[in-house]
Motif scaffolding. Sequence first.
Motif: not given
Length: 239
Positions: A210-212, A219-221, A230-231, A236-237
């Motif tokens: 979750v933190a990552k 930091l993304s646009s 969602s979880s 994935d992120l």
Amino acid sequence: MKIAILSGTSGLVGMQLLHQLMKSAQYDFILSVGRRKLALKHNKLIQIDGDLFKLSSWDWEGKVRSESLGGENHDLLDAIKEKKAEIHAFSSIGTTIKVAGSKEKFYAIDHDLVIGFAAWVKKLGASKFLYVSAMGADATSAIFYNKVKGETEEDLKAFQFSYLGLFRPSLLLGNRHEFRFGEQVASIVMKPLVWLKLAKNIRPIYDHQVAKAMVKTALSSHSSSVEILSSGQMQDLSK
């Protein structure tokens, strides 16, 4: 200059968020706001504490100055006051009805403190607000917990941040300070879904994932001003 302002630092996701923010080379300062300070030192970290229900009346500048008698935080204060910084706010404030002691106290923490923090960082010039909500968040839900999370999400939208990220994790895995019997049972029952990589949106998710995901998203646009994650998206992120 990029500044991260974090509330809920001592919690499960909050500690992991702090770790990710300290690792990120893109943030120049991290301002942690809480009812107590952590026994932790870092060259980018500034901790200020007090009664969060009275956050709007804090002498936050004085508190920041008191943490740097040598003037190390002068650049942070100038950047905020002169609107020269890009400020990202992260809220992982949350409790349970059992820990809070009543529905009223739970609402005061999970709703009022989050909204109070949002109002405060908005005045400081925060452009992005990233909030740890819950998978079932719904302002119309008959389940009190989900209803409060949903109401908090709706009230956050009223601030019209340039970007509002609503993170809805499923059951959180990690090392909690307090024992939660129900969550322990659920994590044992559902952990095979993690091992087998099944049902991505409902299987448990680790606090560091979750933190990552939150830091990467900040930091993304963004193509929209309000986003629900969602979880499964968080998993994935965080890869």
